[in-house]
Scaffold this motif. Structure first.
Motif, short mmCIF file in Angstrom:
data_model
loop_
_atom_site.label_atom_id
_atom_site.label_comp_id
_atom_site.label_asym_id
_atom_site.label_seq_id
_atom_site.Cartn_x
_atom_site.Cartn_y
_atom_site.Cartn_z
N ALA A 110 4.38 4.46 -22.96
CA ALA A 110 5.25 5.58 -23.32
C ALA A 110 4.63 6.93 -22.96
N LEU A 111 3.37 7.12 -23.31
CA LEU A 111 2.74 8.42 -23.11
C LEU A 111 2.63 8.75 -21.61
N ARG A 112 2.23 7.72 -20.82
CA ARG A 112 2.06 7.96 -19.39
C ARG A 112 3.38 8.38 -18.75
N VAL A 113 4.44 7.66 -19.08
CA VAL A 113 5.73 7.99 -18.49
C VAL A 113 6.17 9.37 -18.95
N SER A 114 5.97 9.62 -20.25
CA SER A 114 6.44 10.89 -20.78
C SER A 114 5.71 12.07 -20.13
N ARG A 115 4.39 11.92 -19.93
CA ARG A 115 3.64 13.02 -19.32
C ARG A 115 4.03 13.22 -17.87
N SER A 116 4.17 12.12 -17.13
CA SER A 116 4.53 12.25 -15.72
C SER A 116 5.89 12.90 -15.58
N SER A 117 6.85 12.42 -16.37
CA SER A 117 8.20 12.94 -16.17
C SER A 117 8.28 14.40 -16.59
N ARG A 118 7.51 14.77 -17.63
CA ARG A 118 7.55 16.17 -18.04
C ARG A 118 6.87 17.07 -17.02
N ARG A 119 5.72 16.59 -16.51
CA ARG A 119 5.00 17.43 -15.57
C ARG A 119 5.80 17.64 -14.30
N MET A 120 6.49 16.56 -13.85
CA MET A 120 7.25 16.68 -12.60
C MET A 120 8.65 17.22 -12.84
N GLY A 166 0.80 -1.22 0.00
CA GLY A 166 0.00 0.00 0.00
C GLY A 166 0.83 1.27 0.00
N VAL A 167 2.15 1.15 0.05
CA VAL A 167 3.00 2.33 0.09
C VAL A 167 3.65 2.54 -1.28
N ALA A 168 3.68 3.77 -1.73
CA ALA A 168 4.32 4.07 -3.02
C ALA A 168 5.83 3.92 -2.87
N VAL A 169 6.42 3.12 -3.75
CA VAL A 169 7.87 2.94 -3.68
C VAL A 169 8.58 3.44 -4.94
N ALA A 170 7.82 3.77 -5.99
CA ALA A 170 8.45 4.34 -7.19
C ALA A 170 7.37 4.95 -8.08
N ILE A 171 7.75 5.98 -8.83
CA ILE A 171 6.90 6.48 -9.90
C ILE A 171 7.29 5.67 -11.13
N ALA A 172 6.34 4.91 -11.64
CA ALA A 172 6.66 3.94 -12.69
C ALA A 172 7.40 4.57 -13.85
N GLY A 173 8.57 4.04 -14.14
CA GLY A 173 9.33 4.47 -15.31
C GLY A 173 10.01 5.82 -15.15
N VAL A 174 9.79 6.49 -14.03
CA VAL A 174 10.33 7.84 -13.88
C VAL A 174 11.46 7.86 -12.87
N MET A 175 11.14 7.51 -11.61
CA MET A 175 12.17 7.51 -10.58
C MET A 175 11.69 6.73 -9.37
N GLY A 176 12.64 6.11 -8.66
CA GLY A 176 12.31 5.33 -7.48
C GLY A 176 12.08 6.24 -6.28
N TYR A 178 13.25 8.79 -20.32
CA TYR A 178 13.59 9.10 -21.70
C TYR A 178 13.39 7.87 -22.57
N ARG A 179 13.86 6.73 -22.08
CA ARG A 179 13.74 5.50 -22.88
C ARG A 179 12.29 5.00 -22.93
N PHE A 180 11.61 5.01 -21.77
CA PHE A 180 10.22 4.53 -21.79
C PHE A 180 9.36 5.42 -22.69
N SER A 181 9.65 6.73 -22.71
CA SER A 181 8.85 7.64 -23.54
C SER A 181 8.96 7.29 -25.02
N ARG A 182 10.02 6.60 -25.38
CA ARG A 182 10.22 6.26 -26.78
C ARG A 182 9.99 4.77 -27.05
N ILE A 183 9.29 4.12 -26.16
CA ILE A 183 8.89 2.72 -26.29
C ILE A 183 10.09 1.77 -26.15
N VAL A 184 10.03 0.94 -25.13
CA VAL A 184 11.08 -0.06 -24.90
C VAL A 184 10.56 -1.41 -25.40
N ASP A 185 11.41 -2.18 -26.02
CA ASP A 185 11.04 -3.51 -26.53
C ASP A 185 10.57 -4.39 -25.37
#
Ligand SMILES: [Zn+2]
Lengths: 346, 800
Positions: B347-357, B315-325, B365-372
């Motif tokens: 990609a879009l979710r990570v990109s928006r979160s990281s830009r907003r924050m 129940g505790v947040a331990v990381a913002i997915a794809g952005v930072m721990g 950067y990598r997730f925003s451009r789609i990781v295999d």
């Protein structure tokens, strides 16, 4: 010799003396009165004719008339000469200094980007492209969606956009005019769209507003080779000489394939490794382009299985800088009057 | 994206020079922005063993080391406290050049001659790789006499690639190696890091056993979790530290370096949690609740929104997915056991979160451009193998995973027709060869078409045109394709009315002495104030940007005047003192009840100059009527009739402001600026006009009239009229009174001053009378003229 003839000889001698002594038109007039006036010497002698014997009258009359004609001719001749002398003196006395500045208005100043825009439009009109204009406040649909840039597309990262509270935006490129024009005119189509575009760029070397020029051609059986020919013709016309071109694969969401055009450095032609214009690479990036993405053609209401085409965009500010040797981009939008006037000889 | 040339060559045997690879990458869509040789000047450093070590006889802080590089023993003085006999270290003999270009020699230290220097990481040019203070120690098994520059990989070339947003697959060494493989048909793989390494699948120890992973957010289709135990403190191998440094990352510890190195190699970001601090033995991926907060491992607090995705545990947040721990479970020096995440995020979710924050991390950067999605588990296995190879942890455990992943097998067809249409080639076999080197698999083939299965790392390929682009860029657009003009390009285009009009107006104003300006389309609130626009003025309610860069550029201009005033104001402030005229052609953005309209306008401004002296006297100076002349020349050239009426503008001189009308509709203004504004700007006098272009786009058609065959008869009329009656009104009155016989009314004198009655001024007009079928008689003219005079007198004019 009759006495009349002797008298005429004396009159003529006197006249010749006096007329040559006359140095102004007034003096000349006095001479004329003295000989031809009511009490002039010639007039008086005419009056004497009646007292002559009838057989000598015709000869004497002829002699007097002939003298009068000669006197008149001499006076007219002298008058013309005096007039010329007098008007020359009068003109010389009212001489002006032609090196004084002209009155009022000097020529104004040309804005290099506006000038280039018109030049490019004329060049493209000669190639069959017509001008299409579109709004600067655009809908998301035309600026992004219809250009194959959906919400989720990473390319939206490339373009930081100014928005309005109602969701409309300042167009980030002139490309929205592509779809608007295709919807309005259908295919085949050849348009060129100049205009202001906006990016929310806070970088001090970027301007939040700049000028772009978009071209679009949609027809049957269009190849990358057609696009190359068109862009090379355009560049050669802009810079008034043929320039070496280099095509690099690139990426734009609304074209497929996407290509960037480099031209040989207009400053050093690739010969100066220390060139500040091309940074020693010998190439200048001048246009982004590509074959229009089938989705965009479809959004334009045209069937991509029948028609295809190409589109390109060039940055007018940068090309103006290259063409006119300008050094600072932002000064173009800051209304720097002395700077713009320095380009009078453009 | 930085790429190591050495590492690339470890992966791939490339039949080309660095320069050829750079050129090819640049032309095929992956522009090489620079090639950097980070330790270019370093040369001649050799590895040497410390054979003896003793204190300096005279100076306590120094040591005398006897070193051997295999070619002979020498004495070297050093101040480093971290050496022992048997260490292998970099030694610079006399003549060696350090990274900063210093050339070493022999130096005497109080009677002991030092033969060159033992070197630290800083002297080698890479201070970041130091793991302790002092001389850099080389791996113990290093033989003496090796070239340290090559041994450590300091002879590398670093390529800076500009990766387009569609090619997330190129954000790794693996991706670039794949690309280079496709670009050079002779290239051969030496080692492909993506080839799966089977783990031994050991089960997890009971005390670390995991209860499960649940994916509650669509934005996370795949989540893999690995386990690392018995982690030892310490650095990663020096060669890895060098590579990380050259590729722009800071070496931290073996564990962190392994995850970073794996990301650089394979493109998959991972995140390490300290097992001791993960709140529960489970992971849930879910959307953040609005207002929820997390402190990230850089110590910053973030308020979250529902578009953010969270990794939570118990129940505790331990990381913002794809952005930072999060800071709460960050791994530390003391960490023994690590849970290692390798997941796939939208990609879009990570990109928006990281830009907003405002967190532009390598991961986001990598997730925003789609990781295999297929590389996640491979990456964990790769990290495990690194850790075991380095002997710093036990890592051979089974990988846990949860997945909602739907990996479709994308098949795209290529037809000969389209290939020929766009690239002018019908060699579909060659195209197929190109595509297969890019990792596409031919799955069906006929004479005129082939179908290809697209590998998971190329999500950007989905239609035939994408295949054609791949073929086109690899074949190259320069030599393989001619330049030609399509047949249709020989007709003439139409530049259109607006563009033609603007071109003509530019030309006219420039020849009348105006300087053309192009100002930003924004409006500053300070100009609304300067122009004294009242709140109910349409121009005082400009469209506001939702996200302006600054207050000065927060609104869309409703008038072109502020830009011109600003430019002239700036010129004057910087010492300009001459009269000057400026103009701009552009759009204003007017708010309407519903929406807005964009209106094309021309605006002109004339400044009289600080120094009013002129060589031909004051009659040359600009005033309201020179500007009126400019407007009239535009109007007449375009067949537009403009009427001028006494008017008011909030920024206009109350006695010198004209409203301009076209066909009875407002079309702009002509005025002198309010004296108080002139004072505020410290520029006087200022005259301005602003005019809509719309009437010019729809002018009256040009018509010529038959010349009048009979000569006109002229009469002059002069009179005194009250000053409030305009000359225009009097002229109109004369025209009405004169009827059809009166053809022209021309004002030739305006007189006010001595002799004029109080409150009146003198006006004198010349009237031309004529008929088109015969010559008028004096009597006829006198009788009409008398009627005009009578009518004028009756309306209050005092005839003279
Ligand atoms: Zn150059």
């Amino acid at each position: 010799m009759t006495s009349i003839q002797a008298e005429l000889g004396i009159i003529e001698r006197d006249f010749t003396e006096q007329v040559s002594a006359a140095s102004s038109s007034e003096e000349l007039q006095q001479v004329k009165v003295a000989f031809l006036g009511k009490k002039g010497a010639v007039t008086l002698i005419l009056k004497k004719l009646g007292s002559l014997p009838p057989e000598t009258r015709p000869a004497a009359g002829q002699a007097v008339n002939s003298l009068r004609d000669r006197i008149e001719a001499v006076i007219e001749d002298k008058r013309a000469r005096l007039d010329e002398i007098e008007s020359e003196a009068a003109e010389r006395s009212s001489m002006v200094d032609v090196t004084l500045p002209h009155r009022g208005r000097s020529g104004g100043g040309v804005h290099p980007v506006a000038q280039l825009t018109h030049d490019v439009i004329e060049i493209l009109a000669g190639l069959g492209f017509s001008v299409a204009l579109g709004p600067e406040i655009e809908e998301d649909f035309y600026n992004f969606e219809a250009l194959n840039i959906p919400q989720s597309h990473p390319a939206r990262d490339m373009q930081d956009t100014f928005y309005f509270p109602d969701g409309s935006l300042l167009r980030t490129h002139t490309s929205p005019v592509q779809v608007r024009s295709m919807l309005r005119h259908g295919a085949p189509i050849r348009i060129v769209c100049p205009g202001r575009v906006y990016r929310r760029d806070s970088d001090p070397t970027h301007s939040p507003m700049f000028n772009q020029l978009e071209g679009l051609l949609v027809d049957r059986d269009i190849s990358v080779a057609d696009m190359k020919g068109c862009l090379e013709t355009l560049m050669a016309a802009i810079f008034s000489r043929p320039l070496k071109a280099r095509y690099r694969a690139s990426y734009f969401p609304f074209t497929e394939p996407s290509i960037e055009l480099d031209i040989e450095c207009v400053e050093c032609s690739g010969k100066n490794p220390a060139c500040r214009i091309c940074k020693g690479t010998g190439w200048l990036e001048v246009a982004g382009m590509g074959m229009v993405h089938p989705n965009v053609i479809r959004y334009g209401g045209i069937d991509p299985s029948i028609y295809n085409g190409f589109a390109w965009g060039i940055g007018l500010d940068r090309i103006a800088m290259l063409k006119y040797g300008l050094t600072d981009l932002r000064i173009l939008f800051e209304g720097n009057v002395p700077y713009l006037l320095s380009g009078r000889s453009l | 994206m930085l790429i190591s040339w050495n590492l690339l060559n470890e992966l791939l045997e490339i039949p080309a020079t660095l320069e050829e690879v750079v050129e090819r990458l640049t032309l095929t869509g992956c522009e090489v922005e620079s090639v950097d040789y980070p330790c270019e000047r370093l040369s001649g450093v050799l590895s040497a063993r410390i054979e003896e070590l003793s204190p300096h006889p005279a100076r306590k802080e120094l040591f005398v080391a006897t070193v051997d590089d295999g070619a002979g023993r020498e004495l070297v003085i050093t101040a480093a406290p971290n050496l022992s006999i048997g260490d292998v270290v970099p030694w610079g003999r006399p003549g060696t050049a350090l990274a900063d270009g210093t050339v070493l020699g022999v130096r005497d230290f109080d009677g002991v001659r030092s033969c060159g220097m033992l070197l630290s990481a800083e002297e080698l040019g890479v201070p970041e790789i130091a793991d302790e203070f002092g001389i850099l120690k080389l791996p113990a098994d290093t033989l003496p006499g090796e070239d340290v520059k090559r041994l450590l990989g300091l002879d590398d070339a670093v390529l800076d690639l500009s990766i387009t947003p569609n090619r997330g697959d190129l954000l790794s060494m693996l991706g670039v190696a794949r690309e280079v493989f496709a670009l050079f048909p002779g290239a051969v793989w030496r080692k492909n890091p993506a080839e799966a390494r089977p783990g031994d699948g050991a089960s997890w120890p009971d005390d670390l056993e995991f209860r499960g992973i649940s994916l509650e957010d669509d934005g996370c289709p795949l989540y893999c979790m690995g386990l690392v135990t018995g982690l030892k403190r310490g650095p990663s191998p020096v060669r890895i530290r060098v590579l990380l440094t050259l590729l722009g990352m800071r070496p931290i510890s073996a564990m962190v370096d392994a995850t970073n190195f794996a990301m650089l190699m394979l493109g998959q970001p991972t995140h390490a949690f300290d097992a001791a601090y993960l709140p529960a033995r489970e992971i849930t991926v879910r959307s953040a609740r609005p207002g929820e907060e997390i402190r990230t491992l850089d110590g910053k607090d973030h308020r979250l929104e529902s578009e953010d995705m969270l990794i939570t545990s118990g129940g505790v947040a331990v990381a913002i997915a794809g952005v930072m721990g999060g800071e709460n479970s960050e791994i530390l020096d003391t960490t023994e056991n690590v849970y290692l995440e390798a997941a796939n995020f939208d990609a879009l979710r990570v990109s928006r979160s990281s830009r907003r924050m405002g967190i532009p991390s390598e991961a986001s950067y990598r997730f925003s451009r789609i990781v295999d999605a297929r590389i996640a588990e491979t990456t964990l296995e790769y990290i495990f193998s690194l850790l075991e190879e380095w002997g710093v942890a036990r890592a051979g455990y089974r990988v846990l995973s949860a997945s909602n992943l739907f990996l479709e097998n994308r098949v795209v067809a290529l037809t000969r027709t389209k290939l020929k249409r766009i690239l002018l080639t019908d060699d579909i076999e060659d195209a197929s060869a190109i595509l297969s080197r890019l990792g596409l698999t031919e799955v069906a083939s006929s004479e005129d078409a082939k179908s290809f299965s697209i590998p998971s790392w190329r999500p950007d390929i989905s239609i035939e045109e994408d295949l054609i682009e791949e073929v086109g860029r690899i074949r190259g657009y320069n030599e393989t394709l001619p330049s030609r003009l399509p047949g249709s390009l020989h007709e003439h285009g139409d530049i259109g009315r607006t563009t033609r009009l603007k071109r003509d107006i530019r030309g006219a104003l420039i020849s009348r002495g105006y300087v053309e300006l192009v100002n930003y389309s924004f409006l500053s609130p300070s100009f609304v104030e300067l122009l004294r626009l009242p709140g109910d003025d349409q121009r005082a309610r400009p469209l506001q940007l939702a996200n302006p860069l600054s207050a000065e550029q927060s609104m869309m201009r409703t008038t072109l005047l502020p830009g011109l005033l600003r430019s002239v104001g700036l010129a004057v402030a910087s010492g300009w003192k001459d009269p000057v005229r400026v103009f701009e052609l552009g759009r204003v953005f007017l708010p309407l009840e519903e929406g807005h309209e964009e209106v094309e306008r021309v605006c002109g401004l004339a400044y009289g100059g600080r120094d009013p002296r002129l060589p031909h006297g004051p009659s040359d100076a600009d005033d309201l009527f020179t500007l009126k002349g400019d407007i009239q020349s535009l109007a007449e050239a375009h067949g537009v009739r403009i009427e001028y009426a006494q008017g008011e503008e909030p920024f206009g001189h109350r006695g010198q402001t004209a409203r301009l009308l076209c066909g009875g509709k407002p079309a702009g203004y002509l005025l002198r600026l309010k004296p108080s504004i002139e004072r505020e700007l410290d520029c006087s006098p200022l005259f301005a006009f602003e005019l809509d272009l719309a009437p010019f786009e729809d002018p009256e058609p040009l018509r010529f009239r038959e010349p009048d065959p009979f000569p006109p008869v002229y009469r002059d009329i002069s009179m005194f009229v009250p000053v409030e009656v305009s000359a225009g009104e009097v002229a109109d009155r004369i025209r009405r009174l004169g009827g059809s016989m009166l053809r022209e009314v021309g004002l030739f004198d305006v007189y006010s001053g001595k002799g004029a009655p109080e409150g009146k001024r003198g006006l004198a007009f010349s009237l031309a009378y004529r008929l088109c079928d015969r010559t008028l008689t004096d009597e006829e003219v006198d009788s009409v003229n008398a009627a005009v005079r009578k009518g004028l007198a009756a309306s209050g004019c005092e005839l003279r």
